[in-house]
Design an enzyme around this catalytic site. Structure first.
Site, PDB file in Angstrom:
ATOM      1  N   GLU A 355       0.824  -1.211   0.000  1.00 48.10           N
ATOM      2  CA  GLU A 355       0.000   0.000   0.000  1.00 48.10           C
ATOM      3  C   GLU A 355       0.865   1.271   0.000  1.00 48.10           C
ATOM      4  O   GLU A 355       0.595   2.206  -0.732  1.00 48.10           O
ATOM      5  CB  GLU A 355      -0.898  -0.015   1.247  1.00 48.10           C
ATOM      6  CG  GLU A 355      -1.800   1.188   1.418  1.00 48.10           C
ATOM      7  CD  GLU A 355      -3.005   1.199   0.482  1.00 48.10           C
ATOM      8  OE1 GLU A 355      -3.191   0.252  -0.310  1.00 48.10           O
ATOM      9  OE2 GLU A 355      -3.772   2.173   0.541  1.00 48.10           O
ATOM     10  N   THR A 487     -12.103   7.026 -13.119  1.00 48.31           N
ATOM     11  CA  THR A 487     -11.064   6.566 -12.183  1.00 48.31           C
ATOM     12  C   THR A 487     -11.385   5.197 -11.595  1.00 48.31           C
ATOM     13  O   THR A 487     -10.558   4.611 -10.906  1.00 48.31           O
ATOM     14  CB  THR A 487     -10.815   7.611 -11.074  1.00 48.31           C
ATOM     15  OG1 THR A 487      -9.600   7.271 -10.398  1.00 48.31           O
ATOM     16  CG2 THR A 487     -11.952   7.657 -10.072  1.00 48.31           C
TER      17      THR A 487
END
Ligand SMILES: *[C@@H]1O[C@H](CO)[C@@H](O)[C@H](O)[C@H]1NC(C)=O
Ligand SMILES: *[C@@H]1O[C@H](CO)[C@@H](O)[C@H](O)[C@H]1NC(C)=O
Ligand SMILES: *[C@@H]1O[C@H](CO)[C@@H](O)[C@H](O)[C@H]1NC(C)=O
Ligand SMILES: *[C@@H]1O[C@H](CO)[C@@H](O)[C@H](O)[C@H]1NC(C)=O
Ligand SMILES: *[C@@H]1O[C@H](CO)[C@@H](O)[C@H](O)[C@H]1NC(C)=O
Ligand SMILES: *[C@@H]1O[C@H](CO)[C@@H](O)[C@H](O)[C@H]1NC(C)=O
Ligand SMILES: *[C@@H]1O[C@H](CO)[C@@H](O)[C@H](O)[C@H]1NC(C)=O
Ligand SMILES: *[C@@H]1O[C@H](CO)[C@@H](O)[C@H](O)[C@H]1NC(C)=O
Length: 514
Positions: A355, A487
Site C-alpha cells: 500500500e 477513475t
C-alpha cells in the site's frame, strides 16, 4: 528531417492524436490469459454472490462501515462494465435487472454516503454500462439520475465545492472539510449525465468545483493544489502536495476531461501540463538503490517526502495518455519510468506490491517515519521498502492499470509479461474460499501467513480484472483512442480525437517552427 514532398503533404496527413501504438499485435497465448482472467472474475463474482446476495446489510448503498463502497449494490453496479467488456451477457443482464430495481430515493444504509465513491462507482458504473450496451437500457440512465439528484444536495448555497458526505434520509450534508480528490473527481460522470439527460445542472455543479480547484493560485508549487479543501470557505485547510490518495484523481481528470470535451476550455490541459512540469522539476525522485523513478510528496513545510503509494501508481498510465495527447514523448518516457518503478514494488515473495513504500535519493530520505533495520536491509536489495508497516494489499488496480497503458502505448512485451506474472500472483496469494481477498503483508512467505481482509472491494471486479483482461484482448476492443476510463475503470465513449491537445498558444508556435 522532412523531405520537401513530405512537407507538402504534412497538412493533409495531420493525424488524430493517438494513445495506442498503431498495429499492435498480441502474442499467440493472449487468449489463454484472457480466459484465465475471465475465470477469476466468474469464480470470485459467483462466490461473492452466493455468500452476499440477499443479506440485509448488503443492500444497495450499505457500506459495511465504509461509506457506501462495498455493499452488494455497489459490487453489482461496479462490475457491470467489466461483464460487458468480457462478453458475460447473462451476468450483465442479471446485473442490469438488479440495478433497475434499486430505489435510490431512500437510504439503504445507516452510514452517510460518500459523494465521491458513489459518483465513481455508481454513476460511472451505470453510465458506462449504458454506453457499452449500445444505449439499450435507458433504465441505467434513470437510475444514475436518481442517485445524482440525491447527491446534488452536497452543494450548499453559493458553495462551489460540495461536502463529501450526505445523509441519504435527510439529504443533509456533513459539514466538514473535503479533499481535492473528492471534490475534483466528479466531472467526467456528472458531465456525461448532463449530456445523456439534457439537464445541464449536473455538469455545471461538478464543473464549478473542478474549476475552483484548477484556478487557485494558493499553492506551494505551480498547478499542484494542496490536498485539503474547505467547502464552506472554498479555501485550503492544508497545502500538502501529493499525486496519491486524497488528491490523485483530480490530476487524473484534468487530462481526461480535456480529452472528453476536446479542449472546449484550455484550462484543463494547461493545468495538467503545468502540474506535470512542476512535478518533473520538484518531485520526481530516483532511488539511490535500483535507480527507480518515483513521485514524492511535498509537505506543508515544503519538504520532499520520500514515499509512494499503490494509489499513486496510476500516474504512469495517466502521463502516458496525456503525453501522447500532447504529442510530448518526454512525458510518455517519464510515464514509462514511473510504471517500471511501480512494477519494482511488485518484486516480493507474493509478486504483489504494498500500500505504501519509501526510498531514499541523493537529495535526502525524509519520510516522516523511522525505518527499522529490516526495512533498511530490504531497501538495499529492492530499492524501496514498506513504509511504516503498511505492507498490505487490498486488491488495488493502479499498477496493472498503468502497465496496461504502457502495453497498449508501446507494445513492449515486458509489460505483457508483467501482466502474465500478476495473474499467477493474484491466484496464488489472494485466493480464499473460491474468491479473492486482500492480504495483510505482501512480503509473506506462505499463503495466508499475513491474514486476509474479510472483504472484497468492488474495484477488484471493476478495475483489476478489467485492466488485466484488456491487456490480453484485441487492442481495437475498448481502444484508448475511443474510450476514456473514469477513475474506477468505467469506459466512457470519447469523441474523435483532435490532432493535438496542446493549448492553442503552444500549437501556434509549433506550427511556426515548421
Ligand atoms: C489458480 O490456482 C488453482 C490452484 O490453486 C488452479 O487450480 C487454477 O487453475 C489457477 N488458476 C489460474 C487462472 O491460474
Ligand atoms: C440521518 O438522519 C436520520 C434522521 O434524522 C437519523 O436518524 C440518522 O441517524 C442519520 N444518519 C447518519 C449516518 O447520520
Ligand atoms: C436537473 O437536475 C437538478 C439537480 O439534481 C434538479 O434539481 C432539477 O430538478 C433537474 N431539472 C429537471 C428539468 O429535471
Ligand atoms: C493570487 O491571485 C490573486 C488575485 O488575482 C492575487 O491578488 C494574489 O496576489 C495571488 N497570489 C499569489 C500567491 O500569487
Ligand atoms: C514536454 O514536457 C516536458 C515535461 O513537462 C516539458 O519540460 C517540455 O517543455 C515539454 N515539451 C514541449 C515541446 O512542450
Ligand atoms: C537516511 O539518512 C540517515 C542519515 O544519513 C540514515 O541514518 C538512514 O539510514 C537513512 N535511511 C534510509 C532509508 O536510507
Ligand atoms: C528483486 O528482489 C531480489 C531480492 O528478493 C533482489 O535480489 C533483486 O535484485 C530484485 N530485483 C530487482 C529488479 O530489483
Ligand atoms: C504460483 O504457484 C505456482 C504453483 O505452485 C508456481 O509454479 C508459481 O511460480 C507461483 N507464481 C507466483 C508468481 O508466485
Amino acid at each position: 528531417m522532412l523531405s520537401p514532398a513530405l512537407l507538402l503533404l504534412a497538412p493533409a496527413v495531420a493525424q488524430a492524436a493517438s494513445v495506442q501504438l498503431a498495429g499492435l499485435t498480441l502474442p499467440d497465448d493472449a487468449p489463454t490469459h484472457a480466459a484465465a482472467v475471465k475465470k477469476i472474475f466468474t469464480d470470485a463474482y459467483g462466490s461473492y454472490k452466493e455468500k452476499a446476495w440477499g443479506f440485509d446489510d448488503l443492500a444497495p448503498l450499505s457500506g459495511q462501515g465504509t461509506n457506501g463502497r462495498n455493499g452488494w449494490g455497489a459490487t453489482v453496479i461496479d462490475a457491470l462494465s467489466t461483464m460487458s467488456v468480457m462478453g458475460l451477457d447473462d451476468l450483465f443482464a442479471e446485473g442490469v435487472d438488479f440495478a433497475s430495481k434499486i430505489d435510490f430515493s431512500t437510504s439503504h444504509t445507516e452510514d452517510t454516503v460518500s459523494v465521491f465513491e458513489t459518483t465513481i462507482r455508481y454513476l460511472g458504473g451505470l453510465l458506462a454500462a449504458y454506453e457499452l450496451s449500445g444505449s439499450k437500457h435507458e433504465v441505467l440512465v434513470q437510475k444514475a439520475t436518481e442517485v445524482a439528484d440525491k447527491m446534488a444536495f452536497a452543494w450548499v448555497g453559493d458553495n462551489d465545492v460540495p461536502y463529501g458526505f450526505l445523509n441519504f434520509t435527510t439529504n443533509e450534508p456533513t459539514i466538514d472539510g473535503s479533499n481535492i480528490a473528492e471534490a475534483g473527481t466528479l466531472i467526467l460522470e456528472w458531465n456525461r449525465l448532463s449530456e445523456l439527460t439534457g439537464n445541464k445542472t449536473y455538469g455545471e455543479l461538478a464543473e464549478k468545483s473542478f474549476r475552483h480547484i484548477a484556478t487557485t493560485n494558493d499553492t506551494l508549487l505551480p498547478s499542484l493544489p494542496g490536498q485539503c479543501i474547505n467547502p464552506t470557505t472554498g479555501g485550503w485547510d492544508c497545502r500538502y502536495i501529493t499525486w496519491g490518495g486524497g488528491s490523485d484523481s483530480y490530476f487524473e481528470y484534468l487530462i481526461k476531461y480535456a480529452r472528453l470535451t476536446n479542449n472546449a476550455d484550455p484550462l484543463w490541459v494547461e493545468s495538467w501540463k503545468t502540474a506535470v512540469e512542476s512535478t518533473v522539476q520538484n518531485l520526481i525522485v530516483t532511488s539511490d538503490v535500483g535507480g527507480w523513478a518515483f513521485v514524492a510528496d511535498f509537505t506543508d513545510d515544503k519538504v520532499v517526502r520520500h514515499i509512494g503509494t499503490h494509489l499513486g501508481c496510476f500516474i504512469g498510465g495517466n502521463w502516458i495518455m496525456g503525453g501522447r495527447l500532447l504529442g510530448n514523448e518526454t512525458i510518455v518516457k517519464y510515464g514509462l519510468s514511473l510504471v517500471d518503478g511501480c512494477i519494482a514494488t511488485y518484486n516480493t515473495t507474493t509478486g504483489i506490491g504494498p500500500e505504501v513504500f519509501a526510498y531514499s535519493s541523493k537529495d535526502g530520505n525524509y519520510t516522516g517515519a523511522t525505518p527499522s533495520a529490516d526495512d533498511l536491509a530490504f531497501y538495499q536489495e529492492h530499492g524501496w521498502y514498506v513504509y511504516n508497516g503498511a505492507g498490505y494489499y487490498i486488491l488495488r488496480p493502479e499498477v496493472m492499470e498503468s502497465n496496461f497503458y504502457a502495453y497498449r502505448a508501446t507494445g513492449d512485451e515486458r509489460y505483457y509479461q508483467n501482466a502474465v506474472r500478476f495473474i499467477d500472483s493474484l491466484n496464488n496469494s489472494t485466493s480464499v474460499n473460491g474468491a479473492n481477498a486482500g492480504i495483510g503483508d505482501v512480503r509473506q512467505e506462505e499463503w495466508g501467513a499475513s491474514g486476509f481482509f474479510d472483504d472484497t472491494e468492488s474495484f477488484f471486479f471493476a478495475e483489476v480484472l478489467k485492466y488485466l483482461y484488456l491487456t490480453f484482448d484485441d487492442p481495437a476492443h475498448i481502444s484508448l483512442d475511443e474510450w476514456t476510463f473514469n477513475t474506477e475503470a468505467h469506459p466512457l465513449k470519447a469523441p474523435p480525437a483532435l490532432d493535438s491537445y496542446e493549448p492553442k498558444e503552444a500549437k501556434k508556435s509549433a506550427k511556426f517552427r515548421l
